[in-house]
Design a protein around this motif. Structure first.
Motif, PDB file in Angstrom:
ATOM      1  N   ALA A 116      18.062   9.528  -0.529  1.00 31.62           N
ATOM      2  CA  ALA A 116      18.670  10.850  -0.291  1.00 31.62           C
ATOM      3  C   ALA A 116      17.986  11.852  -1.217  1.00 31.62           C
ATOM      4  CB  ALA A 116      20.166  10.777  -0.602  1.00 31.62           C
ATOM      5  N   PRO A 117      17.834  13.125  -0.784  1.00 30.72           N
ATOM      6  CA  PRO A 117      17.150  14.122  -1.614  1.00 30.72           C
ATOM      7  C   PRO A 117      17.713  14.149  -3.035  1.00 30.72           C
ATOM      8  CG  PRO A 117      17.647  15.040   0.547  1.00 30.72           C
ATOM      9  CD  PRO A 117      18.292  13.685   0.492  1.00 30.72           C
ATOM     10  N   GLY A 118      16.809  14.219  -4.013  1.00 30.61           N
ATOM     11  CA  GLY A 118      17.234  14.321  -5.410  1.00 30.61           C
ATOM     12  C   GLY A 118      17.517  12.990  -6.079  1.00 30.61           C
ATOM     13  N   THR A 119      17.417  11.859  -5.335  1.00 25.85           N
ATOM     14  CA  THR A 119      17.773  10.572  -5.961  1.00 25.85           C
ATOM     15  C   THR A 119      16.552   9.807  -6.467  1.00 25.85           C
ATOM     16  OG1 THR A 119      17.774   9.495  -3.799  1.00 25.85           O
ATOM     17  CG2 THR A 119      19.905  10.271  -4.619  1.00 25.85           C
ATOM     18  N   THR A 120      15.347  10.351  -6.251  1.00 26.81           N
ATOM     19  CA  THR A 120      14.162   9.713  -6.841  1.00 26.81           C
ATOM     20  C   THR A 120      13.204  10.793  -7.333  1.00 26.81           C
ATOM     21  OG1 THR A 120      12.300   8.194  -6.482  1.00 26.81           O
ATOM     22  CG2 THR A 120      12.958   9.522  -4.591  1.00 26.81           C
ATOM     23  N   MET A 121      12.448  10.459  -8.390  1.00 28.64           N
ATOM     24  CA  MET A 121      11.454  11.393  -8.934  1.00 28.64           C
ATOM     25  C   MET A 121      10.066  11.026  -8.397  1.00 28.64           C
ATOM     26  SD  MET A 121      13.009  13.445 -10.917  1.00 28.64           S
ATOM     27  CE  MET A 121      11.832  14.107 -12.097  1.00 28.64           C
ATOM     28  N   SER A 122       9.996   9.903  -7.636  1.00 30.53           N
ATOM     29  CA  SER A 122       8.693   9.421  -7.183  1.00 30.53           C
ATOM     30  C   SER A 122       8.367   9.952  -5.783  1.00 30.53           C
ATOM     31  CB  SER A 122       8.711   7.890  -7.164  1.00 30.53           C
ATOM     32  OG  SER A 122       7.579   7.406  -6.482  1.00 30.53           O
ATOM     33  N   ASP A 123       7.072  10.178  -5.549  1.00 26.12           N
ATOM     34  CA  ASP A 123       6.636  10.600  -4.209  1.00 26.12           C
ATOM     35  C   ASP A 123       5.653   9.583  -3.627  1.00 26.12           C
ATOM     36  OD1 ASP A 123       4.489  11.075  -5.846  1.00 26.12           O
ATOM     37  OD2 ASP A 123       4.270  13.198  -5.377  1.00 26.12           O
ATOM     38  N   MET A 124       5.748   8.333  -4.086  1.00 26.91           N
ATOM     39  CA  MET A 124       4.844   7.283  -3.615  1.00 26.91           C
ATOM     40  C   MET A 124       5.511   6.492  -2.482  1.00 26.91           C
ATOM     41  SD  MET A 124       1.921   7.151  -4.861  1.00 26.91           S
ATOM     42  CE  MET A 124       1.121   8.285  -5.947  1.00 26.91           C
ATOM     43  N   ALA A 135       0.858  -1.185   0.000  1.00 26.83           N
ATOM     44  CA  ALA A 135       0.000   0.000   0.000  1.00 26.83           C
ATOM     45  C   ALA A 135       0.890   1.229   0.000  1.00 26.83           C
ATOM     46  CB  ALA A 135      -0.901  -0.002   1.227  1.00 26.83           C
ATOM     47  N   VAL A 136       0.525   2.235  -0.814  1.00 23.84           N
ATOM     48  CA  VAL A 136       1.332   3.464  -0.870  1.00 23.84           C
ATOM     49  C   VAL A 136       0.438   4.696  -0.742  1.00 23.84           C
ATOM     50  CG1 VAL A 136       3.228   2.529  -2.256  1.00 23.84           C
ATOM     51  CG2 VAL A 136       1.245   3.521  -3.426  1.00 23.84           C
ATOM     52  N   GLN A 137       1.079   5.801  -0.345  1.00 23.85           N
ATOM     53  CA  GLN A 137       0.382   7.089  -0.359  1.00 23.85           C
ATOM     54  C   GLN A 137       1.356   8.146  -0.864  1.00 23.85           C
ATOM     55  OE1 GLN A 137      -0.749   8.259   3.624  1.00 23.85           O
ATOM     56  NE2 GLN A 137       1.360   8.703   4.204  1.00 23.85           N
ATOM     57  N   GLN A 138       0.767   9.183  -1.474  1.00 26.71           N
ATOM     58  CA  GLN A 138       1.582  10.282  -1.971  1.00 26.71           C
ATOM     59  C   GLN A 138       2.051  11.113  -0.776  1.00 26.71           C
ATOM     60  OE1 GLN A 138      -0.636  12.711  -4.663  1.00 26.71           O
ATOM     61  NE2 GLN A 138       1.128  12.970  -6.005  1.00 26.71           N
ATOM     62  N   VAL A 139       3.333  11.466  -0.747  1.00 26.82           N
ATOM     63  CA  VAL A 139       3.844  12.326   0.334  1.00 26.82           C
ATOM     64  C   VAL A 139       4.547  13.528  -0.304  1.00 26.82           C
ATOM     65  CG1 VAL A 139       4.154  10.438   2.005  1.00 26.82           C
ATOM     66  CG2 VAL A 139       6.066  11.065   0.504  1.00 26.82           C
ATOM     67  N   PRO A 140       4.687  14.648   0.433  1.00 30.89           N
ATOM     68  CA  PRO A 140       5.424  15.776  -0.140  1.00 30.89           C
ATOM     69  C   PRO A 140       6.845  15.336  -0.511  1.00 30.89           C
ATOM     70  CG  PRO A 140       4.302  16.416   1.889  1.00 30.89           C
ATOM     71  CD  PRO A 140       4.165  14.931   1.780  1.00 30.89           C
ATOM     72  N   MET A 141       7.318  15.811  -1.667  1.00 30.39           N
ATOM     73  CA  MET A 141       8.633  15.398  -2.196  1.00 30.39           C
ATOM     74  C   MET A 141       9.748  15.575  -1.144  1.00 30.39           C
ATOM     75  SD  MET A 141       8.994  14.067  -5.111  1.00 30.39           S
ATOM     76  CE  MET A 141      10.421  13.300  -5.797  1.00 30.39           C
ATOM     77  N   MET A 183      12.525   0.081  -5.963  1.00 25.20           N
ATOM     78  CA  MET A 183      12.133   0.512  -4.622  1.00 25.20           C
ATOM     79  C   MET A 183      13.371   1.044  -3.913  1.00 25.20           C
ATOM     80  SD  MET A 183       9.791  -2.153  -2.585  1.00 25.20           S
ATOM     81  CE  MET A 183       9.762  -3.363  -3.834  1.00 25.20           C
ATOM     82  N   VAL A 184      13.253   2.167  -3.253  1.00 21.35           N
ATOM     83  CA  VAL A 184      14.410   2.706  -2.527  1.00 21.35           C
ATOM     84  C   VAL A 184      14.002   3.034  -1.101  1.00 21.35           C
ATOM     85  CG1 VAL A 184      16.221   3.687  -3.990  1.00 21.35           C
ATOM     86  CG2 VAL A 184      13.974   4.757  -3.983  1.00 21.35           C
ATOM     87  N   GLU A 185      14.816   2.583  -0.155  1.00 21.87           N
ATOM     88  CA  GLU A 185      14.526   2.865   1.254  1.00 21.87           C
ATOM     89  C   GLU A 185      15.152   4.204   1.624  1.00 21.87           C
ATOM     90  OE1 GLU A 185      12.519   1.470   3.254  1.00 21.87           O
ATOM     91  OE2 GLU A 185      13.100   2.275   5.180  1.00 21.87           O
ATOM     92  N   THR A 226      10.215  12.501   1.227  1.00 23.52           N
ATOM     93  CA  THR A 226      10.417  11.140   0.723  1.00 23.52           C
ATOM     94  C   THR A 226      11.563  10.413   1.441  1.00 23.52           C
ATOM     95  OG1 THR A 226      11.743  12.058  -1.069  1.00 23.52           O
ATOM     96  CG2 THR A 226       9.457  11.500  -1.619  1.00 23.52           C
ATOM     97  N   TYR A 227      12.523  11.192   1.966  1.00 21.75           N
ATOM     98  CA  TYR A 227      13.681  10.555   2.612  1.00 21.75           C
ATOM     99  C   TYR A 227      13.290   9.812   3.901  1.00 21.75           C
ATOM    100  CZ  TYR A 227      13.675  14.136   6.236  1.00 21.75           C
ATOM    101  OH  TYR A 227      13.310  14.922   7.297  1.00 21.75           O
ATOM    102  N   GLN A 228      12.047  10.002   4.362  1.00 19.60           N
ATOM    103  CA  GLN A 228      11.603   9.325   5.595  1.00 19.60           C
ATOM    104  C   GLN A 228      10.953   7.966   5.311  1.00 19.60           C
ATOM    105  OE1 GLN A 228       8.880  11.934   7.651  1.00 19.60           O
ATOM    106  NE2 GLN A 228      10.207  13.687   7.415  1.00 19.60           N
ATOM    107  N   TYR A 229      10.759   7.626   4.046  1.00 19.40           N
ATOM    108  CA  TYR A 229       9.952   6.444   3.686  1.00 19.40           C
ATOM    109  C   TYR A 229      10.683   5.490   2.739  1.00 19.40           C
ATOM    110  CZ  TYR A 229       5.919   9.239   5.261  1.00 19.40           C
ATOM    111  OH  TYR A 229       5.025   9.979   5.982  1.00 19.40           O
ATOM    112  N   GLY A 230      10.076   4.318   2.551  1.00 22.33           N
ATOM    113  CA  GLY A 230      10.434   3.457   1.424  1.00 22.33           C
ATOM    114  C   GLY A 230       9.641   3.988   0.236  1.00 22.33           C
ATOM    115  N   ILE A 231      10.320   4.232  -0.889  1.00 23.70           N
ATOM    116  CA  ILE A 231       9.657   4.860  -2.045  1.00 23.70           C
ATOM    117  C   ILE A 231       9.616   3.870  -3.215  1.00 23.70           C
ATOM    118  CG2 ILE A 231       9.880   6.758  -3.756  1.00 23.70           C
ATOM    119  CD1 ILE A 231       9.056   7.769  -0.966  1.00 23.70           C
TER     120      ILE A 231
END
Ligand code: UTP
Length: 289
Positions: free
Chosen positions: A192-200, A157-163, A187-189, A166-171
Motif C-alpha cells: 500500500a502507498p507509503g508502506t515501503t521506502m524501496s522502489d525495487m 531479478a529486479v528493476q527500479q520503478v517509479p515510487m 519482501m512485500v507483495e 510500487t503498489y503494482q509489484y512485489g517489492i
C-alpha cells in the motif's frame, strides 16, 4: 551447483489480452516475426541451459507444437525448394530439449512452479515468466547465472520503478552488497502507498533453490485465492539467503497491451530486415503527432 533447467509457466488465463488470447495463447502472439515465447526460449538457450520445462494448460498446445518438429511442413518447404525456411523451422525444433507438464487448474504462479518439482528434482533452477521479455546485450538469465555461481543462493531479478507504481509489484528491501546486488531483508507483495521506502520491483526472472517446492506445498492460497509465489519466496528468503539482482537491460511485460506494443517497437528497431524502414516510418509518424 550448476543451473541446468529452466521452468517457464504458460498456464495462465491471459485475461488482460482477451479476446486475442481466447483461442491463441498470449505467449504465441507475434513480436515482429516470432512468438513471444520463442524470444524467451532463445534467451534460455543463449544462457547455456540444457532443458526447458513448460507448465502448460488446456488450449496451450500451440506452444508445444511450435517447438516440435513438423514433418509435413518440412516436406512441403523442401519440395518447394524453400531450403532456408525449412532449415529455420528445423532449427526451432532443435533449439533445446522441451518437456511439458500440465497444470490442470490455474491455481496461481506458485502452484504452476510446484508442478515442475518432479522434473526439476533436487537442484537449483531458473524460472522465466512466459510473457516477460528482456532486451539486453548479455542475456538476463546469463547475468543471473553468473551471480548465482558466486553466491549459490536464490536470486530474483529486479528493476527500479517509479515510487507511485510500487503498489503494482512485489517489492524487495535490503542492503546493497555490491553494484546491482541487494541482500534481501524483506519482501512485500503490492505494498500500500507509503508502506515501503524501496522502489525495487521483482520482474519475471528467478533462480530458485529446490527448497521452494516444500514451501510451496505448504503455502495456502493468498491474494485472489491463488497460491502466490511471493508468499513462498518470503519463506525461502527467511530460511536461506536471497539476493535481488538489478539486471542490465530493458524489460517488457508482453502480457499487457501497452507492454506488448512497446516490445514490438523495441524489437523491430533491432531487427536487421526492417529496422531502417521502420525507424523512418516512426519518425514520419512522430512528425504528425
Ligand atoms: P499473470 O499474472 O500474467 O496471469 O501470470 P495470466 O493469467 O497469464 O494473465 P492475466 O493477468 O490474466 O492477463 C504470470 C505468469 O504465470 C503463469 C502465466 O502463464 C504467466 O506466465 N501462470 C499464472 C500459470 O502458469 N498458472 C497460473 O495459475 C497463473
Amino acid at each position: 551447483m550448476k543451473i541446468r533447467k529452466a521452468v517457464i509457466p504458460v498456464a495462465g488465463l491471459g485475461t488482460r489480452f482477451l479476446p486475442a488470447s481466447k483461442a491463441i495463447p498470449k505467449e504465441m502472439l507475434t513480436i515482429v516475426d516470432r512468438p513471444t515465447i520463442q524470444y524467451i526460449v532463445e534467451e534460455v538457450v543463449a544462457s547455456g541451459i540444457d532443458q526447458v520445462i513448460l507448465i502448460t494448460s488446456e488450449g496451450k498446445s500451440a506452444i508445444e507444437n511450435h517447438f516440435d518438429y513438423n514433418f509435413h511442413l518440412d516436406r512441403a518447404l523442401t519440395e518447394k525448394k524453400k531450403t532456408r525456411l525449412a532449415e529455420e523451422m528445423r532449427h526451432i525444433s532443435n533449439l533445446i530439449d522441451v518437456v511439458s507438464v500440465r497444470q490442470k487448474k490455474p491455481l496461481g504462479l506458485g502452484h504452476a512452479i510446484w508442478m515442475a518439482r518432479n522434473v526439476v528434482g533436487n537442484e537449483p533452477f531458473l524460472v522465466l515468466l512466459g510473457d516477460d521479455l528482456v532486451l539486453s546485450e548479455k542475456p538476463c538469465c546469463k547475468q543471473m547465472i553468473d551471480l548465482f555461481n558466486e553466491v549459490q543462493e536464490s536470486i530474483v531479478a529486479v528493476q527500479q520503478v517509479p515510487m507511485e507504481q510500487t503498489y503494482q509489484y512485489g517489492i524487495v528491501e535490503g542492503k546493497n552488497i555490491k553494484e546491482r546486488v541487494i541482500k534481501i531483508d524483506r519482501m512485500v507483495e503490492k505494498p500500500a502507498p507509503g508502506t515501503t521506502m524501496s522502489d525495487m520491483a521483482i520482474i519475471g526472472r528467478y533462480i530458485l533453490q529446490p527448497d521452494i517446492f516444500d514451501i510451496l506445498e505448504k503455502t495456502t492460497p493468498g491474494h485472489g485465492g491463488e497460491i502466490q509465489l511471493t508468499d513462498a519466496l518470503l519463506a525461502l528468503s527467511n530460511k536461506r539467503g536471497m539476493y535481488a539482482y538489478e539486471f542490465d537491460g530493458t524489460r517488457f511485460d508482453a502480457g499487457d497491451k501497452i507492454g506488448y506494443l512497446k516490445a514490438i517497437i523495441a524489437f523491430a528497431l533491432r531487427h536487421p530486415d526492417i529496422c531502417e524502414d521502420f525507424s523512418d516510418y516512426l519518425k514520419e509518424m512522430a512528425g504528425q503527432l
